[in-house]
Design a protein around this motif. Structure first.
Motif, PDB file in Angstrom:
ATOM      1  N   LEU A   1       0.854  -1.188   0.000  1.00  0.00           N
ATOM      2  CA  LEU A   1       0.000   0.000   0.000  1.00  0.00           C
ATOM      3  C   LEU A   1       0.890   1.238   0.000  1.00  0.00           C
ATOM      4  CD1 LEU A   1      -3.040   0.768   0.106  1.00  0.00           C
ATOM      5  CD2 LEU A   1      -2.741   1.077   2.571  1.00  0.00           C
ATOM      6  N   CYS A   2       0.965   1.903  -1.134  1.00  0.00           N
ATOM      7  CA  CYS A   2       1.744   3.125  -1.285  1.00  0.00           C
ATOM      8  C   CYS A   2       0.786   4.246  -1.685  1.00  0.00           C
ATOM      9  CB  CYS A   2       2.835   2.936  -2.342  1.00  0.00           C
ATOM     10  SG  CYS A   2       3.989   4.311  -2.453  1.00  0.00           S
ATOM     11  N   LEU A   3       0.680   5.254  -0.810  1.00  0.00           N
ATOM     12  CA  LEU A   3      -0.353   6.281  -0.969  1.00  0.00           C
ATOM     13  C   LEU A   3       0.252   7.678  -1.027  1.00  0.00           C
ATOM     14  CD1 LEU A   3      -2.884   5.012   1.739  1.00  0.00           C
ATOM     15  CD2 LEU A   3      -2.904   4.483  -0.709  1.00  0.00           C
ATOM     16  N   LEU A   4      -0.292   8.503  -1.897  1.00  0.00           N
ATOM     17  CA  LEU A   4       0.032   9.921  -1.908  1.00  0.00           C
ATOM     18  C   LEU A   4      -0.782  10.598  -0.811  1.00  0.00           C
ATOM     19  CD1 LEU A   4       1.665  12.033  -3.565  1.00  0.00           C
ATOM     20  CD2 LEU A   4      -0.423  12.407  -4.899  1.00  0.00           C
ATOM     21  N   GLN A   5      -0.111  11.321   0.091  1.00  0.00           N
ATOM     22  CA  GLN A   5      -0.789  11.990   1.189  1.00  0.00           C
ATOM     23  C   GLN A   5      -0.281  13.424   1.317  1.00  0.00           C
ATOM     24  OE1 GLN A   5      -3.320  10.803   2.677  1.00  0.00           O
ATOM     25  NE2 GLN A   5      -3.171   8.571   2.448  1.00  0.00           N
ATOM     26  N   ASP A   6      -1.133  14.289   1.895  1.00  0.00           N
ATOM     27  CA  ASP A   6      -0.705  15.641   2.252  1.00  0.00           C
ATOM     28  C   ASP A   6      -1.237  15.947   3.642  1.00  0.00           C
ATOM     29  OD1 ASP A   6      -3.401  16.121   1.821  1.00  0.00           O
ATOM     30  OD2 ASP A   6      -3.105  17.329   0.002  1.00  0.00           O
ATOM     31  N   GLY A   7      -1.489  17.199   3.959  1.00  0.00           N
ATOM     32  CA  GLY A   7      -1.967  17.541   5.292  1.00  0.00           C
ATOM     33  C   GLY A   7      -3.373  17.062   5.598  1.00  0.00           C
ATOM     34  N   GLY A   8      -4.065  16.498   4.635  1.00  0.00           N
ATOM     35  CA  GLY A   8      -5.407  15.970   4.871  1.00  0.00           C
ATOM     36  C   GLY A   8      -6.494  16.857   4.282  1.00  0.00           C
ATOM     37  N   ARG A   9      -7.661  16.274   4.154  1.00  0.00           N
ATOM     38  CA  ARG A   9      -8.811  16.933   3.530  1.00  0.00           C
ATOM     39  C   ARG A   9      -9.623  17.634   4.622  1.00  0.00           C
ATOM     40  NH1 ARG A   9      -9.238  13.120   0.546  1.00  0.00           N
ATOM     41  NH2 ARG A   9      -8.322  14.025  -1.329  1.00  0.00           N
ATOM     42  N   GLN A  10      -9.201  18.841   4.982  1.00  0.00           N
ATOM     43  CA  GLN A  10      -9.797  19.544   6.112  1.00  0.00           C
ATOM     44  C   GLN A  10     -11.068  20.308   5.706  1.00  0.00           C
ATOM     45  OE1 GLN A  10      -8.426  18.826   8.985  1.00  0.00           O
ATOM     46  NE2 GLN A  10      -6.744  17.742   7.963  1.00  0.00           N
ATOM     47  N   GLY A  11     -12.018  20.392   6.637  1.00  0.00           N
ATOM     48  CA  GLY A  11     -13.209  21.217   6.433  1.00  0.00           C
ATOM     49  C   GLY A  11     -14.374  20.519   5.753  1.00  0.00           C
ATOM     50  N   TRP A  12     -14.306  19.175   5.636  1.00  0.00           N
ATOM     51  CA  TRP A  12     -15.384  18.449   4.947  1.00  0.00           C
ATOM     52  C   TRP A  12     -16.033  17.385   5.825  1.00  0.00           C
ATOM     53  CZ3 TRP A  12     -16.831  20.364   0.336  1.00  0.00           C
ATOM     54  CH2 TRP A  12     -15.917  21.182  -0.336  1.00  0.00           C
ATOM     55  N   GLN A  13     -15.672  17.304   7.080  1.00  0.00           N
ATOM     56  CA  GLN A  13     -16.231  16.246   7.929  1.00  0.00           C
ATOM     57  C   GLN A  13     -17.734  16.412   8.154  1.00  0.00           C
ATOM     58  OE1 GLN A  13     -13.670  14.503  11.173  1.00  0.00           O
ATOM     59  NE2 GLN A  13     -12.567  16.430  10.872  1.00  0.00           N
ATOM     60  N   HIS A  14     -18.224  17.656   8.081  1.00  0.00           N
ATOM     61  CA  HIS A  14     -19.668  17.862   8.256  1.00  0.00           C
ATOM     62  C   HIS A  14     -20.474  17.214   7.128  1.00  0.00           C
ATOM     63  CE1 HIS A  14     -18.494  21.009   5.474  1.00  0.00           C
ATOM     64  NE2 HIS A  14     -19.761  21.289   5.229  1.00  0.00           N
ATOM     65  N   LEU A  15     -19.792  16.863   6.038  1.00  0.00           N
ATOM     66  CA  LEU A  15     -20.438  16.157   4.927  1.00  0.00           C
ATOM     67  C   LEU A  15     -20.085  14.674   4.915  1.00  0.00           C
ATOM     68  CD1 LEU A  15     -19.972  18.787   2.077  1.00  0.00           C
ATOM     69  CD2 LEU A  15     -21.976  18.416   3.536  1.00  0.00           C
ATOM     70  N   GLY A  16     -19.444  14.210   5.993  1.00  0.00           N
ATOM     71  CA  GLY A  16     -19.110  12.796   6.110  1.00  0.00           C
ATOM     72  C   GLY A  16     -17.831  12.394   5.418  1.00  0.00           C
ATOM     73  N   VAL A  17     -16.987  13.366   5.038  1.00  0.00           N
ATOM     74  CA  VAL A  17     -15.750  13.071   4.323  1.00  0.00           C
ATOM     75  C   VAL A  17     -14.598  12.976   5.321  1.00  0.00           C
ATOM     76  CG1 VAL A  17     -14.130  13.850   2.560  1.00  0.00           C
ATOM     77  CG2 VAL A  17     -16.578  14.239   2.262  1.00  0.00           C
ATOM     78  N   SER A  18     -13.931  11.847   5.324  1.00  0.00           N
ATOM     79  CA  SER A  18     -12.792  11.626   6.213  1.00  0.00           C
ATOM     80  C   SER A  18     -11.617  12.519   5.816  1.00  0.00           C
ATOM     81  CB  SER A  18     -12.376  10.158   6.142  1.00  0.00           C
ATOM     82  OG  SER A  18     -11.129   9.951   6.754  1.00  0.00           O
ATOM     83  N   PRO A  19     -10.824  13.011   6.787  1.00  0.00           N
ATOM     84  CA  PRO A  19      -9.689  13.878   6.452  1.00  0.00           C
ATOM     85  C   PRO A  19      -8.558  13.161   5.725  1.00  0.00           C
ATOM     86  CG  PRO A  19     -10.355  14.176   8.744  1.00  0.00           C
ATOM     87  CD  PRO A  19     -11.070  12.960   8.238  1.00  0.00           C
ATOM     88  N   ALA A  20      -8.336  11.871   6.008  1.00  0.00           N
ATOM     89  CA  ALA A  20      -7.173  11.141   5.480  1.00  0.00           C
ATOM     90  C   ALA A  20      -5.893  11.836   5.921  1.00  0.00           C
ATOM     91  CB  ALA A  20      -7.280  10.973   3.965  1.00  0.00           C
ATOM     92  N   GLY A  21      -4.828  11.823   5.090  1.00  0.00           N
ATOM     93  CA  GLY A  21      -3.542  12.354   5.493  1.00  0.00           C
ATOM     94  C   GLY A  21      -2.670  11.270   6.099  1.00  0.00           C
TER      95      GLY A  21
ATOM     96  N   LEU B   1       4.849  10.587  -0.084  1.00  0.00           N
ATOM     97  CA  LEU B   1       4.379   9.206  -0.172  1.00  0.00           C
ATOM     98  C   LEU B   1       4.376   8.562   1.211  1.00  0.00           C
ATOM     99  CD1 LEU B   1       6.174   7.780  -3.342  1.00  0.00           C
ATOM    100  CD2 LEU B   1       3.960   8.945  -3.171  1.00  0.00           C
ATOM    101  N   GLU B   2       3.292   7.869   1.525  1.00  0.00           N
ATOM    102  CA  GLU B   2       3.238   6.998   2.707  1.00  0.00           C
ATOM    103  C   GLU B   2       3.336   5.563   2.198  1.00  0.00           C
ATOM    104  OE1 GLU B   2       0.490   7.390   6.323  1.00  0.00           O
ATOM    105  OE2 GLU B   2      -0.425   5.748   5.191  1.00  0.00           O
ATOM    106  N   ILE B   3       4.398   4.880   2.609  1.00  0.00           N
ATOM    107  CA  ILE B   3       4.713   3.552   2.084  1.00  0.00           C
ATOM    108  C   ILE B   3       4.525   2.527   3.195  1.00  0.00           C
ATOM    109  CG2 ILE B   3       6.519   2.112   1.075  1.00  0.00           C
ATOM    110  CD1 ILE B   3       7.767   4.812   0.054  1.00  0.00           C
ATOM    111  N   ALA B   4       3.483   1.716   3.085  1.00  0.00           N
ATOM    112  CA  ALA B   4       3.200   0.693   4.095  1.00  0.00           C
ATOM    113  C   ALA B   4       4.079  -0.529   3.851  1.00  0.00           C
ATOM    114  CB  ALA B   4       1.723   0.305   4.075  1.00  0.00           C
ATOM    115  N   LEU B   5       4.890  -0.886   4.834  1.00  0.00           N
ATOM    116  CA  LEU B   5       5.710  -2.101   4.866  1.00  0.00           C
ATOM    117  C   LEU B   5       6.907  -2.083   3.930  1.00  0.00           C
ATOM    118  CD1 LEU B   5       2.932  -4.824   5.214  1.00  0.00           C
ATOM    119  CD2 LEU B   5       4.215  -3.650   7.023  1.00  0.00           C
ATOM    120  N   GLY B   6       6.884  -1.314   2.849  1.00  0.00           N
ATOM    121  CA  GLY B   6       8.021  -1.232   1.937  1.00  0.00           C
ATOM    122  C   GLY B   6       7.759  -1.948   0.625  1.00  0.00           C
ATOM    123  N   GLY B   7       8.847  -2.403  -0.014  1.00  0.00           N
ATOM    124  CA  GLY B   7       8.707  -3.111  -1.280  1.00  0.00           C
ATOM    125  C   GLY B   7       8.495  -2.199  -2.471  1.00  0.00           C
ATOM    126  N   VAL B   8       9.099  -1.004  -2.454  1.00  0.00           N
ATOM    127  CA  VAL B   8       8.899  -0.020  -3.521  1.00  0.00           C
ATOM    128  C   VAL B   8      10.209   0.197  -4.279  1.00  0.00           C
ATOM    129  CG1 VAL B   8       8.424   2.422  -3.984  1.00  0.00           C
ATOM    130  CG2 VAL B   8       6.983   1.148  -2.389  1.00  0.00           C
TER     131      VAL B   8
END
Length: 305
Positions: free
Chosen positions: A11-31, A54-61
């Motif tokens: 699991l290799c994911l592109l992440q930033d500071g998160g999706r702020q300001g949308w939780q009132h619509l049920g959107v998770s921040p992630a990050g 990049l957030e790299i889970a366990l490695g293998g990249v």
């Protein structure tokens, strides 16, 4: 410049500071789930906080470099090889066109963070590029998909201002091999003193069913008070479902929850829990809101200026 993904781990994911300001619509921040490791990766390169990495889970990249650049690697302890030469963790290093960076599998910790000077570039969705696979948001294609072999990561042609290599001082690097003791702030629900003591006195085991949504704990079951309503949920909230096995919520958490809340993990301890592998043990201790606020202010002053 760009990096081409030659091979990709679980699991290799592109992440930033998160999706702020949308939780009132049920959107998770992630990050990133380990915000400290991610913050150090960006700081090593002079990036502003929350720049996409990049957030790299366990490695293998494995990545191929398409132009000269500076990268930084923090988080989980894993072997990193650049054209046959080892690269130290928690450091920044120069890469040149045509070179290949191979990241092996983690020996301690769960997630590594790879940043580039200026950050990775793609079109934001709801003001963020953070990848949320469950809600199909963010990432390279905007649809929440993890990286796969053949993907091309675009990034700024920056790095001229970087004078040379650098690393995070040893006192600031976590030891992922240790059994962590994590601080907990009081929760809103009235657990009995007996049940609170039962939570703090035992050693809990991390369940293999844990993920970016939450860390499930295994131990002697707790008895939670009944609650008839749902509450907004924040990162680090410790839910106790009917089976009595606590769940500590992470970056991809739901925005509302009805399970009783025993407490909230100290904001600066969440990342350490997220780095614990399945079957490892963790302990918890009570902490004060005032001390957590002071710790968080110091963290933000250091990384955000």
């Amino acid at each position: 410049m760009s990096l081409t993904v030659i091979a990709c781990g679980p699991l290799c994911l592109l992440q930033d500071g998160g999706r702020q300001g949308w939780q009132h619509l049920g959107v998770s921040p992630a990050g990133p789930v380990d915000k400290q490791a991610a913050a150090w990766a960006n700081r090593l390169l002079g990036n502003t906080p929350g720049v996409p990495l990049l957030e790299i889970a366990l490695g293998g990249v494995e990545l191929e470099v398409q132009a000269d650049a500076w990268l930084a690697l923090t988080g989980a302890e894993l072997p990193a090889i650049l054209d046959g030469e080892p690269v130290p963790g928690w450091s920044r290093f120069r890469v040149r066109v045509g070179q290949r960076l191979k990241l092996g599998f983690a020996r301690a910790g769960q997630r590594a963070y790879l940043a580039t000077a200026g950050g990775f570039h793609t079109e934001p969705i709801l003001d963020s590029v953070a990848t949320q696979t469950r809600e199909k948001l963010g990432g390279l294609g905007g649809n929440g998909q993890p990286l796969t072999a053949g993907d091309v990561l675009q990034c700024a042609a920056l790095g001229e201002r970087i004078a040379g290599g650098a690393s995070v001082p040893w006192p600031y690097r976590p030891d992922y091999r240790e059994t962590p003791t994590l601080r907990v702030l009081p929760g809103p629900d009235a657990f009995s003193e007996k049940q609170r003591q039962a939570f703090f006195e035992q050693c809990w085991q991390v369940s293999p069913q844990s993920d970016r949504m939450g860390v499930r704990l295994r131990g002697e079951a707790l008895s939670a008070p009944r609650r008839q309503w749902s509450l907004g949920i924040l990162e680090g909230a410790i839910q106790v479902p009917p089976d009595g096995q606590p769940i500590v919520l992470l970056a991809d958490r739901q925005t509302m929850g009805g399970y009783p809340l025993l407490g909230v993990l100290h904001p600066l301890d969440i990342g350490r829990l997220a780095q614990c592998p399945a079957h490892s043990e963790v302990r918890f201790v009570p902490a004060s809101v005032e001390q957590a606020q002071a710790d968080l202010r110091a963290f933000l002053r250091f990384f955000c200026g």
